[in-house]
Scaffold this active site. Structure first.
Site, PDB file in Angstrom:
ATOM      1  CB  CYS A 179      -5.372  23.868  10.260  1.00 57.22           C
ATOM      2  SG  CYS A 179      -5.418  25.127  11.542  1.00 57.22           S
ATOM      3  CG  ASP A 198       3.602 -13.344  -7.411  1.00 54.31           C
ATOM      4  OD1 ASP A 198       4.484 -14.211  -7.438  1.00 54.31           O
ATOM      5  OD2 ASP A 198       2.391 -13.601  -7.251  1.00 54.31           O
TER       6      ASP A 198
END
Length: 706
Positions: free
Chosen positions: A19, A398
Site C-alpha cells: 500500500c 483506420d
C-alpha cells in the site's frame, strides 16, 4: 568507469509492499541513498524498479533498514514454511480467539487479571505487525494509519480500556488481512498466466524425439505438439493441421484452425491433430510472457482517481493526528471540560479517521477492471486509459486491417465474350500462381473455393509489366491480366467493359481485366473484406454517447466512400497519409474532446500516440501493437471497444461509490465522536465494515459482461 559507477536498471521483488504507506517509507529511504537516479513502484506485483549507479547490495540493505525483505527479480523464489507464509492469518485468528476469551471471562465475572491477560495477549498477537510497521514509519518520520492505530490502542490500554484496545488492533488486523488477500488474488491471477505454458516440450531432432526443458530449447528447434498438449513456445506450424484454443492470448473462446505457415503461441491448447512447430521465440519473449509483463505494468500505472487518493492520504493522516491532539488539549484547557472524556473522544477520532477504506477503494477496483478486460482478450496498459475511454467524444478508425480484415477477396466475376465464370477464374488463377502481387492470393483462393483444377494446364511464359499487370502464355495462348490502365493501353476497353469498370470502381472495388490479344474475356472484382461487426461498432458507440465515428484511410475517394457507407461511419477522410492522420486526430479533439484512435499498430503508430487513447488490433502486427498502443484488442474484435468503454464507466461509477461510502462513514462517525456517541468498538467496526464493503464492491467489476 568501474562497475559501481555505471548506470544499471534493476527490478526487485519487495515482500510486504502492498500500500501507499509502505511506498512512502521506501521512497524516503531511497531518496537518501547515494547512487539512486530514478525509481518506480508496482504495488500489485510487489516490484520496485530502480535506475542506480550503486551496488544492488546497498539497495537491498537500505530496504532491510526500513523493514522490507528484497530480492532481485531473477533470483530463485524460496518457498516459505506454512506458518510464515500465513503468519498474518494465524496471528489475526489467535488475536480474535484471545479477545473472545477475554470477553467471556468478563461476562462470567472471572478474576480481572484473567480477562486483562487475555486482552493483553490479544493486543500482542493482533498488533505485533502493526507495531513493526509503526516503528519503521516513525523511524522514517512518516505518519501513517499504523501509527494512528498504535497510538489509539496504547492510549486505550493506558486508561484501562483493555477490551477496546484489543478490539481496535484485532479488527484493524482483519482489515489489513482483507487488503493483503485481495492483492494476493490479483497477483495470483497474473502468475497463473505464465503457468499456462508447460515447463518441458517434445523436440524433434536427428536422433528422434526428446523431452527437453524450455531453457534447453533454441530458436529454430521443431516442437511436436500432440492433441491435448499446451504449446510451449511461440512459433510457426511446419507440418500438420489442428485447431487451437487461444483463449489465454486473445480471449476468443472458439478454437482457431491452424495449418502450415500459421503462427501459434505459448500457453494455447492444441485440441485435435498433431502439429510440428518451429520455435520463433524463447520463454522471456513469448507473447504470453509479454502479456503478463504488460498486465503487471498496467497495475502499476495509477489512474487519476488513485493518484489523487494517494496524495490525499499522505497529508490526511498527519492532519488527523494533529486534530486529535488539539481535541485532547483545547476543551479541557479552555473550557474546563473533563480531560478523560475528550481524551477518549480523540482516540475514537483517530480510529474512525484511519484512511484504510479510502486508500484501498481505488487499487482494488482498478485492478479488478484491468483483470476483467484481460480475461476478455483486451490488454489495457493502466487504469488512466479506462478513465479516458469512459468519457470519449470521438473515435477515429483506420480502414485497412481495422474496419476491414486486410485480406482481399474476389467479390465479382463477370465473364465476357462467351466465357464462363469457371474459365475466367481458371485462366486467371493459372497466371496468378506465378505472381507475387498481393491480389494474386485472392484469385487463387477463389479458384480453390470453386474447385478449379490447374494441374493439367501448360505454362510457357510469364512477364510482369510493372504497375500494370502481367502477360503470360497458358495452354499455348497469350493472355494479359491487369488493371484498367493496362486494358486501355492494349485497346481492349469496349464501352461495355468501361461501363463495368466504372461501376466496380465506384463501389470501392479493384477490377482486374483478363484478356487475350484481341478482346476482354472477363472482369474480376477484388475488395478488402469488411469486418462483420463494423456497422454494429458504430451503432453501439453512438448508443454510449460517442458523438462522431470517423474513418481515416489512404485509399482513393471512391473506395473510401464505398467502405464508409458499408461500415456506417459518420465521416471519412480519404488519401490520408500516416502523418496527416495525426492532424485529423487534433482536429477531432478540438471539436469533440477526448479522442480514441483504432489502428493496426504498424503504420498507424503516430496517430495512436497522438490520440488520448490508442487502440491497436492485436492479431495484425501483434508485437508492434503491444508496444505502440494503450489498449490492445487481442482477438481483433471491434465490439470489444464498446465493452471496455462500458467497463471504464462501471469502474468509475464504483470508484465514486467507494469514495463516497468511505467519506460518508467517516463524516458520520466523526460527528458522533465529537458529541460523545461513538465508542472505539463502533468506530473500528464502522471503518473495517467500510473497508470490506469497498473491497467487495470493487470486485464487482470482475463480473462485467461482454
Amino acid at each position: 568507469m568501474n562497475d559501481t559507477q555505471a548506470s544499471h536498471h534493476s527490478t526487485f521483488r519487495v515482500e510486504g509492499m502492498c500500500c501507499v504507506d509502505e511506498e512512502i517509507i521506501i521512497r524516503k529511504r531511497l531518496k537518501n541513498l547515494s547512487g539512486i537516479t530514478n525509481f518506480s513502484f508496482n504495488l500489485i506485483a510487489e516490484k520496485l524498479s530502480i535506475e542506480h549507479t550503486c551496488a544492488k547490495e546497498d539497495i537491498v540493505n537500505a530496504l532491510h533498514e526500513v523493514g522490507f525483505r528484497a530480492h532481485t527479480e531473477n533470483s530463485e523464489s524460496v518457498r516459505r514454511p506454512f506458518w510464515r507464509e500465513h503468519s498474518d492469518l494465524l496471528s489475526t485468528a489467535l488475536s480474535g480467539l484471545l479477545l473472545l476469551s477475554g470477553l467471556a471471562a468478563t461476562a462470567l465475572a472471572a478474576p480481572p487479571y484473567l480477562s486483562t491477560a487475555a486482552y493483553l495477549l490479544a493486543i500482542i498477537s493482533g498488533g505485533w505487525r502493526i507495531a513493526v510497521r509503526t516503528f519503521y514509519a516513525v523511524k522514517s518520520i512518516t505518519a501513517d494509519m499504523n501509527l494512528l492505530m498504535t497510538i489509539a490502542a496504547i492510549a486505550a490500554a493506558a486508561i484501562g480500556e483493555w477490551a477496546e484496545a484489543a478490539s481496535v488492533l484485532f479488527l484493524f488486523s482483519v482489515a489489513l488481512l482483507l487488503e493483503t488477500y485481495s492483492l494476493r488474488r490479483t497477483r495470483r491471477s497474473i502468475r497463473e498466466l505464465l503457468r499456462l505454458a508447460p515447463s518441458h516440450a517434445t523436440v524433434k531432432g536427428k536422433h528422434g524425439e526428446q523431452d527437453l526443458r524450455l531453457e534447453d530449447i533454441a530458436i529454430g528447434d521443431i516442437l511436436v505438439i500432440r492433441p491435448g498438449e499446451r504449446i510451449a513456445l511461440d512459433g510457426h506450424v511446419m507440418a500438420g493441421r489442428s485447431s487451437v484454443n487461444e483463449a489465454p492470448i486473445t480471449g476468443e473462446s472458439l478454437p482457431v484452425s491452424k495449418q502450415v505457415g500459421d503462427s501459434v503461441y505459448a500457453g494455447t491448447l492444441n485440441q485435435h491433430g498433431v502439429i510440428e512447430v518451429r520455435v520463433a521465440k524463447l520463454v522471456p519473449d513469448t507473447m504470453l510472457a509479454r502479456i503478463t509483463h504488460l498486465i503487471e505494468e498496467a497495475h502499476g500505472q495509477r489512474s487519476q482517481a488513485q493518484a489523487f487518493i494517494d496524495r490525499f492520504a499522505a497529508y490526511y493522516t498527519p492532519a488527523v493526528l494533529a486534530i486529535a491532539i488539539l481535541l485532547t488539549i483545547i476543551p479541557p484547557a479552555l473550557f474546563g471540560a473533563p480531560f478523560g472524556v475528550w481524551f477518549y473522544r480523540s482516540l475514537v477520532l483517530l480510529v474512525i479517521a484511519c484512511p484504510c477504506a479510502l486508500v484501498i477503494s481505488t487499487p482494488v477496483t482498478v485492478a479488478s477492471a484491468l483483470t476483467s478486460a484481460a480475461r476478455k482478450g483486451v490488454l489495457i496498459k493502466g487504469g488512466k486509459y479506462l478513465e479516458r475511454l469512459s468519457d470519449i467524444g470521438a473515435v477515429a478508425i483506420d480502414k485497412t486491417g481495422t474496419l476491414t480484415k486486410g485480406l482481399p477477396r474476389v467479390t465479382d466475376v463477370i465473364p465476357l465474350n462467351s466465357m464462363s465464370v469457371n474459365e475466367v477464374i481458371r485462366i486467371a488463377a493459372a497466371i496468378e500462381a506465378k505472381s507475387e502481387h498481393h491480389l494474386a492470393q485472392a484469385v487463387l483462393a477463389r479458384a480453390i473455393d470453386d474447385g478449379v483444377q490447374l494441374e493439367n494446364m501448360s505454362f510457357d511464359h510469364f512477364e510482369v509489366v510493372v504497375g500494370l499487370g502481367v502477360e503470360a502464355v497458358v495452354d499455348r495462348k497469350r493472355y494479359i491480366l491487369g488493371n484498367h490502365t493496362f486494358a486501355e493501353e492494349r485497346r481492349i476497353c469496349s464501352p461495355r467493359v468501361e461501363e463495368i469498370l466504372r461501376g466496380l470502381e465506384s463501389a470501392g472495388k479493384t477490377p482486374v481485366i483478363l484478356a487475350d490479344e484481341r478482346k476482354a474475356l472477363g472482369v474480376i472484382a477484388i475488395a478488402d473484406t469488411i469486418r462483420a461487426e463494423s456497422d454494429k461498432l458504430v451503432q453501439r458507440l453512438h448508443e454510449l454517447g460517442v458523438k462522431k465515428v470517423v474513418m481515416l484511410t489512404g485509399d482513393a475517394e471512391g473506395t473510401a466512400r464505398a467502405l464508409a457507407g458499408e461500415a456506417g461511419v459518420d465521416e471519412f477522410y480519404a488519401a490520408t497519409l500516416p502523418h496527416e492522420k495525426v492532424g485529423r486526430i487534433k482536429e477531432l479533439r478540438k471539436r469533440y474532446g477526448s479522442v480514441a484512435m483504432i489502428g493496426d499498430g504498424i503504420n498507424d503508430a503516430p496517430a495512436l500516440a497522438a490520440a488520448d487513447v490508442g487502440v491497436a488490433m492485436g492479431d495484425v502486427g501483434t508485437d508492434v501493437a503491444l508496444e505502440t498502443a494503450d489498449v490492445v484488442l487481442m482477438s481483433d474484435d471491434l465490439l470489444k471497444l464498446p465493452m471496455i468503454v462500458r467497463l471504464g464507466r462501471k469502474m468509475l461509477g464504483i470508484l465514486k461509490q467507494n469514495i463516497a461510502l468511505a467519506l460518508v462513514t467517516k463524516s458520520v462517525f466523526f460527528t458522533l465522536a465529537l458529541i460523545g456517541h461513538a465508542t472505539l468498538w463502533s468506530a473500528i467496526l464502522a471503518d473495517d465494515g467500510a473497508a470490506l464493503l469497498v473491497i467487495l464492491n470493487g470486485l464487482r467489476v470482475l463480473r462485467q459482461k461482454d
